[in-house]
Design a protein around this motif. Structure first.
Motif, PDB file in Angstrom:
ATOM      1  N   SER A 284       2.555   7.127  -6.863  1.00 56.21           N
ATOM      2  CA  SER A 284       1.745   8.187  -7.484  1.00 56.21           C
ATOM      3  C   SER A 284       2.156   9.576  -7.015  1.00 56.21           C
ATOM      4  CB  SER A 284       0.257   7.973  -7.166  1.00 56.21           C
ATOM      5  OG  SER A 284      -0.101   6.656  -7.410  1.00 56.21           O
TER       6      SER A 284
ATOM      7  N   ARG B 249       0.842  -1.190   0.000  1.00 51.46           N
ATOM      8  CA  ARG B 249       0.000   0.000   0.000  1.00 51.46           C
ATOM      9  C   ARG B 249       0.882   1.248   0.000  1.00 51.46           C
ATOM     10  NH1 ARG B 249      -3.428  -1.114   4.548  1.00 51.46           N
ATOM     11  NH2 ARG B 249      -4.460  -2.563   3.142  1.00 51.46           N
TER      12      ARG B 249
ATOM     13  N   GLU C 208      -9.226  -2.845  -2.149  1.00 47.85           N
ATOM     14  CA  GLU C 208      -8.089  -2.364  -2.939  1.00 47.85           C
ATOM     15  C   GLU C 208      -7.863  -3.274  -4.128  1.00 47.85           C
ATOM     16  OE1 GLU C 208      -5.387  -0.217   0.530  1.00 47.85           O
ATOM     17  OE2 GLU C 208      -5.061  -2.294   0.023  1.00 47.85           O
ATOM     18  N   SER C 209      -7.897  -4.573  -3.833  1.00 46.27           N
ATOM     19  CA  SER C 209      -7.699  -5.530  -4.902  1.00 46.27           C
ATOM     20  C   SER C 209      -8.767  -5.333  -5.980  1.00 46.27           C
ATOM     21  CB  SER C 209      -7.755  -6.928  -4.308  1.00 46.27           C
ATOM     22  OG  SER C 209      -7.867  -7.882  -5.296  1.00 46.27           O
TER      23      SER C 209
ATOM     24  N   ALA D 213     -10.099   3.044   0.403  1.00 40.95           N
ATOM     25  CA  ALA D 213     -10.044   3.571   1.766  1.00 40.95           C
ATOM     26  C   ALA D 213     -11.306   4.368   2.086  1.00 40.95           C
ATOM     27  CB  ALA D 213      -8.802   4.441   1.937  1.00 40.95           C
TER      28      ALA D 213
ATOM     29  N   ALA E 201     -10.062  -9.183   4.908  1.00 44.20           N
ATOM     30  CA  ALA E 201      -9.800  -7.831   5.409  1.00 44.20           C
ATOM     31  C   ALA E 201     -10.439  -6.848   4.432  1.00 44.20           C
ATOM     32  CB  ALA E 201      -8.298  -7.602   5.491  1.00 44.20           C
TER      33      ALA E 201
ATOM     34  N   LEU F 120     -10.353  -3.609   3.713  1.00 43.01           N
ATOM     35  CA  LEU F 120      -9.573  -2.653   2.938  1.00 43.01           C
ATOM     36  C   LEU F 120      -8.812  -3.366   1.825  1.00 43.01           C
ATOM     37  CD1 LEU F 120      -8.684   0.210   2.553  1.00 43.01           C
ATOM     38  CD2 LEU F 120      -6.866  -0.152   4.207  1.00 43.01           C
ATOM     39  N   LEU F 121      -8.179  -4.464   2.171  1.00 42.50           N
ATOM     40  CA  LEU F 121      -7.376  -5.201   1.188  1.00 42.50           C
ATOM     41  C   LEU F 121      -8.251  -5.724   0.055  1.00 42.50           C
ATOM     42  CD1 LEU F 121      -4.645  -6.316   0.422  1.00 42.50           C
ATOM     43  CD2 LEU F 121      -5.076  -8.273   1.885  1.00 42.50           C
ATOM     44  N   ALA F 122      -9.408  -6.278   0.397  1.00 36.54           N
ATOM     45  CA  ALA F 122     -10.294  -6.835  -0.625  1.00 36.54           C
ATOM     46  C   ALA F 122     -10.762  -5.735  -1.579  1.00 36.54           C
ATOM     47  CB  ALA F 122     -11.490  -7.511   0.025  1.00 36.54           C
TER      48      ALA F 122
ATOM     49  N   VAL G  96      -0.763  -6.614  -5.123  1.00 37.72           N
ATOM     50  CA  VAL G  96      -1.837  -6.399  -4.145  1.00 37.72           C
ATOM     51  C   VAL G  96      -2.898  -7.477  -4.293  1.00 37.72           C
ATOM     52  CG1 VAL G  96      -3.712  -4.862  -3.450  1.00 37.72           C
ATOM     53  CG2 VAL G  96      -1.463  -3.921  -3.965  1.00 37.72           C
ATOM     54  N   ARG G  97      -3.214  -7.807  -5.548  1.00 37.53           N
ATOM     55  CA  ARG G  97      -4.230  -8.845  -5.758  1.00 37.53           C
ATOM     56  C   ARG G  97      -3.769 -10.181  -5.218  1.00 37.53           C
ATOM     57  NH1 ARG G  97      -5.438  -6.282 -10.609  1.00 37.53           N
ATOM     58  NH2 ARG G  97      -4.271  -7.751 -11.881  1.00 37.53           N
TER      59      ARG G  97
ATOM     60  N   LEU H  29      -8.165  -2.082  -8.012  1.00 38.93           N
ATOM     61  CA  LEU H  29      -7.051  -2.219  -8.951  1.00 38.93           C
ATOM     62  C   LEU H  29      -7.465  -3.037 -10.173  1.00 38.93           C
ATOM     63  CD1 LEU H  29      -4.199  -2.757  -6.366  1.00 38.93           C
ATOM     64  CD2 LEU H  29      -4.535  -0.776  -7.834  1.00 38.93           C
TER      65      LEU H  29
ATOM     66  N   ASP I  46      -4.899 -13.527   1.621  1.00 34.25           N
ATOM     67  CA  ASP I  46      -5.681 -13.166   2.806  1.00 34.25           C
ATOM     68  C   ASP I  46      -6.920 -14.042   2.906  1.00 34.25           C
ATOM     69  OD1 ASP I  46      -6.525 -11.435   5.019  1.00 34.25           O
ATOM     70  OD2 ASP I  46      -8.063 -10.759   3.628  1.00 34.25           O
TER      71      ASP I  46
ATOM     72  N   LEU J 137      -6.466   3.157  -4.444  1.00 39.44           N
ATOM     73  CA  LEU J 137      -6.327   2.917  -3.005  1.00 39.44           C
ATOM     74  C   LEU J 137      -7.201   3.884  -2.219  1.00 39.44           C
ATOM     75  CD1 LEU J 137      -2.528   2.222  -2.569  1.00 39.44           C
ATOM     76  CD2 LEU J 137      -4.367   0.698  -3.190  1.00 39.44           C
ATOM     77  N   ASP J 138      -7.241   5.144  -2.691  1.00 39.62           N
ATOM     78  CA  ASP J 138      -8.078   6.124  -1.982  1.00 39.62           C
ATOM     79  C   ASP J 138      -9.545   5.723  -2.052  1.00 39.62           C
ATOM     80  OD1 ASP J 138      -5.973   7.597  -1.200  1.00 39.62           O
ATOM     81  OD2 ASP J 138      -6.150   9.139  -2.750  1.00 39.62           O
TER      82      ASP J 138
ATOM     83  N   LEU K  99      -2.838   4.356  -9.401  1.00 37.45           N
ATOM     84  CA  LEU K  99      -2.898   3.489  -8.219  1.00 37.45           C
ATOM     85  C   LEU K  99      -3.425   4.238  -7.018  1.00 37.45           C
ATOM     86  CD1 LEU K  99       0.412   1.446  -8.254  1.00 37.45           C
ATOM     87  CD2 LEU K  99      -1.812   0.890  -9.201  1.00 37.45           C
TER      88      LEU K  99
ATOM     89  N   LYS L 191      -7.833 -16.895   5.716  1.00 38.37           N
ATOM     90  CA  LYS L 191      -9.036 -16.759   6.542  1.00 38.37           C
ATOM     91  C   LYS L 191      -9.943 -17.969   6.426  1.00 38.37           C
ATOM     92  CE  LYS L 191      -8.595 -12.398   8.004  1.00 38.37           C
ATOM     93  NZ  LYS L 191      -8.959 -11.286   7.145  1.00 38.37           N
TER      94      LYS L 191
ATOM     95  N   ARG M 107       1.106   3.994  -3.009  1.00 40.31           N
ATOM     96  CA  ARG M 107       0.825   5.413  -2.798  1.00 40.31           C
ATOM     97  C   ARG M 107       2.021   6.252  -3.206  1.00 40.31           C
ATOM     98  NH1 ARG M 107      -3.655   7.010  -0.115  1.00 40.31           N
ATOM     99  NH2 ARG M 107      -4.981   5.276   0.494  1.00 40.31           N
TER     100      ARG M 107
END
Lengths: 330, 385
Positions: A251, A244, B376-377, B241, B370, B372-374, A291-292, B380, A298, B237-238, B233, A302, A248
């Motif tokens: 950019s 992350r 973000e993925s 979030a 999670a 946020l992670l899901a 990230v993917r 993207l 993750d 992410l923003d 990117l 889980k 960030r």
């Protein structure tokens, strides 16, 4: 001042900090010095909660036998206000041949007394936790010297890696190794004989290696981390955080000052330099892929999959591939 | 006025009304009529499963088959009828303890002499052990007991329970019915009602919120800007979030005051603030409650993100419709110009891939990923198409 700080026999010593090993040593130093000065020295222990104003008066009033006396007050944060004032008074106008050691375990409780004592000029010995790896290495080297041996820095680092950050364990390991080595030299091979493996690997270590493209090392660290009981969820969390920050940063316009970037990304300023280094070699699409891959891991961790180790290893390999990926032409 | 007025756009109502007549005949005991003792209402979220169950319960209790104005109907509507019990959960699961408390009640004779009714909303949240605790009572209920379970699909219920129930399938209510219902009950303009009905895609509760709450409308408009702001990117992410932050804010609005009051009530009930010794188990009881509250907060947050994702999905569905040249009314009709642009900038294949990404994110959240992670993925993937 320096003479004062090396001589433990001062009227009032304040030992403040959560690291109990260092606190105990500071107390022991005062007691030892008192016994050295007077073999009949009278040492008594009490706690802040039990100490009354009368008790303080009893301890500091002249003794019939005129012996040197040491009063150790543990948990000084529990003293009442009246006792606190009496203690401060002892700093200002010490009673002869009385040595008071006040032990404060850190934290905010009893801060008022601490401030008053410091203002009165109390002699203070710190017992802060040693958390930075470099400081832990320094601690190990000092311990070995104390035990009469020698150790070089790589060996000390190896010992910290193997034993972990617990000072008590490090201290006893250092003393043990000195007495086990023939000439007092603690070398890496001596350490390898007695200590193997790694005590603790944090998720962010795995993440750092992974985003730096050192996939092999990352996998090795991952195995150590899981072996020593780190929760897989923490590792995906660390990977996600690392990527992350990089995404960030990617950019952020070139040439922006580190401090601005730091507040923008929500990381400490020193981290920005490291991040810039890590970002080299990454393309936007590669980061997106990485990230993917972490998101997939993750989910598997889980409960989507049945082997967290495999899922995390796969993610690390994918991150490595994503980094190696040529920047897209678009 | 009748209890069935609250049910929007469902074709099963006449059948249920006939059942009510049958049931009262069965109760009269003259050999005619019959009554099924376990019902399972299924239908997409917002189709009104629990509304139908409630109306059905009221109709069974009412001497006139659901007049809507007698004391029986009013009490069922208010949830205070002594012979209608509700099992609802605000957490992620219905706990076995809740079920065990309810089962003895189902064994009682109705105190007003008609039916003893137990409604289990969100029966899909029954865990396996909780479902087992329910099974015996659902299987062989006492003569006058009626179970009503609600779940999105029959498959959400364990087969042992499912096979004992008579399934009533509800449909997504047509937009026109929802709009008419809103206009009739909520005192909103016709245009707003139509917009809300369309935007909610037939989810009655959501439509009501959109029609009456300006915040909800703004929130939705904000969410729908997401697909247009995904060029680098950072924006992805923003966007992720922001979604998580908004969900957190939602949960705070919904939970903070409630949590505080519940803890306060519990302390009072245990005797805090009075003189004398404090009860020994108070702190542990409060801890227990706080754990429950945390689960509820997670669920509120997750539901809020899911709602947003459904809106995004509908937007891509609209884009796909335009790309494929299907002449149909769009869910987001009022955004047609910008949707046209979005459709022109890509191909149907990538729109489909994007829709898959949104669906995957919804599934991941359901599986406890999670958030946020899901997201973000997902963002993207949306960027790449």
């Amino acid at each position: 001042m320096s003479a004062l700080s090396t001589d433990p026999l001062v009227p009032v010593t304040l030992v403040a900090g959560p690291e109990s090993l260092l606190a105990e040593r500071a107390v022991a130093a005062v007691v030892r010095a008192a016994r050295a000065a007077d073999p009949d020295a009278d040492v008594s222990h009490t706690t802040g909660g039990e100490l009354t104003a009368g008790g303080v008066a009893e301890h500091v009033s002249p003794s019939l036998f005129a012996t040197r006396r040491v009063l150790v007050v543990n948990d000084v944060q529990d003293v009442s206000d009246a006792v606190g004032e009496l203690l401060v008074e002892q700093v200002r106008a010490p009673a002869p041949d009385v040595h008071i050691v006040l032990v404060h375990p850190g934290g905010v409780k009893g801060k008022k007394h601490l401030t008053a004592l410091r203002k009165a000029g109390v002699h203070e010995v710190g017992a802060e936790r040693i958390t930075r790896p470099d400081d832990q290495v320094g601690f190990v080297r000092a311990e070995v010297r104390r035990a009469g041996g020698r150790i070089d820095e790589p060996a000390a680092r190896q010992l910290v890696d193997a034993v972990g950050g617990e000072l008590r364990a490090l201290a006893s390991a250092a003393a043990q190794l000195v007495s086990d080595s023939a000439d007092g030299v603690v070398s890496e091979s001596v350490i390898a004989t007695y200590f193997e493996g790694r005590a603790e690997v944090k998720g962010w270590v795995v993440a750092d290696r992974a985003v730096e493209g050192k996939t092999g090392e990352a996998v090795e660290q991952l195995r150590w981390a899981l072996e020593t009981g780190t929760d897989p969820v923490l590792i995906t969390g660390a990977l996600a955080t690392a990527l992350r920050s990089l995404a960030r940063l990617s950019s952020v316009p070139r040439g922006q000052r580190d401090a601005d970037v730091a507040s923008d990304l929500g990381v400490p300023p020193w981290k920005v330099r490291i991040l810039r280094g890590q970002l080299r070699g990454w393309s936007s699409d590669g980061l997106a892929r990485a990230v993917r891959a972490v998101a997939d891991a993750d989910l598997a961790v889980k409960g989507g999959g049945n082997d967290p180790t495999l899922a995390l290893t796969t993610a690390l390999v994918h991150i490595g591939d994503a980094r190696a990926q040529q920047p897209a032409t678009t | 006025m009748s209890v069935w007025d609250a049910v929007v756009g469902q074709t099963v109502v006449p059948g249920l009304q006939r059942t009510v007549e049958d049931a009262s005949a069965a109760r009269a005991g003259d050999g005619r009529g019959d009554m099924t003792h376990a019902w399972l209402f299924t239908g997409p979220p917002g189709s009104g499963r629990s509304v139908v169950a409630r109306a059905f319960a009221a109709a069974l209790q009412c001497p006139d088959g659901g007049c809507g104005s007698c004391s029986e109907c009013t009490e069922v509507r208010a949830g205070t009828h002594p012979d209608v019990a509700h099992l609802v959960t605000e957490g992620l699961n219905i706990r076995i303890g809740q079920v065990r408390d309810l089962v003895p009640r189902a064994a009682l004779r109705p105190s007003r002499g008609r039916w003893q009714i137990v409604v289990v909303e969100d029966a899909d949240r029954l865990g396996e052990d909780a479902a087992d605790a329910l099974l015996l009572s659902v299987e062989e209920p006492p003569e006058r007991t009626v179970w009503m379970l609600c779940a999105p699909t029959a498959e959400d219920i364990v087969p042992t329970i499912r096979s004992r129930c008579r399934v009533v399938q509800l449909r997504t209510p047509p937009y026109t019915d929802v709009a008419r219902h809103l206009a009739a009950t909520e005192n909103v303009e016709e245009r707003t009602a139509e917009f809300a009905a369309r935007a909610s895609q037939g989810h009655v509760g959501r439509a009501r919120a959109l029609a009456t709450d300006e915040d909800a409308r703004n929130r939705r408009a904000e969410v729908l800007r997401l697909p247009f702001d995904l060029t680098d990117l950072r924006q992805c992410l923003d966007a992720a979030a922001n979604l998580v932050e908004a969900a957190k804010a939602d949960a705070e609005r919904h939970c903070d005051a409630l949590d505080e009051r519940e803890v306060e009530d519990l302390r009072t009930a245990l005797g805090a603030g009075t003189t004398g010794r404090r009860p020994r188990n108070m702190e542990s009881a409060v801890k227990e409650l706080e754990k429950e509250q945390k689960l509820r907060r997670t669920r509120v947050q997750r539901d809020s993100i899911d709602r947003a994702l459904v809106d995004v999905l509908a937007l891509y569905r609209d884009v796909l419709m335009i790309q494929l040249g299907v002449r149909t009314e769009l869910v987001n009709e009022e955004m047609r110009p910008s949707l046209d642009r979005l459709a022109g900038s890509g191909r149907a294949e990538s729109t489909l891939r994007r829709m898959e990404a949104v669906v995957a994110a919804r599934e991941a959240l359901q599986a406890n990923a999670a958030p946020l992670l899901a997201l973000e993925s997902m963002a993207l993937t949306l960027r790449e198409g």
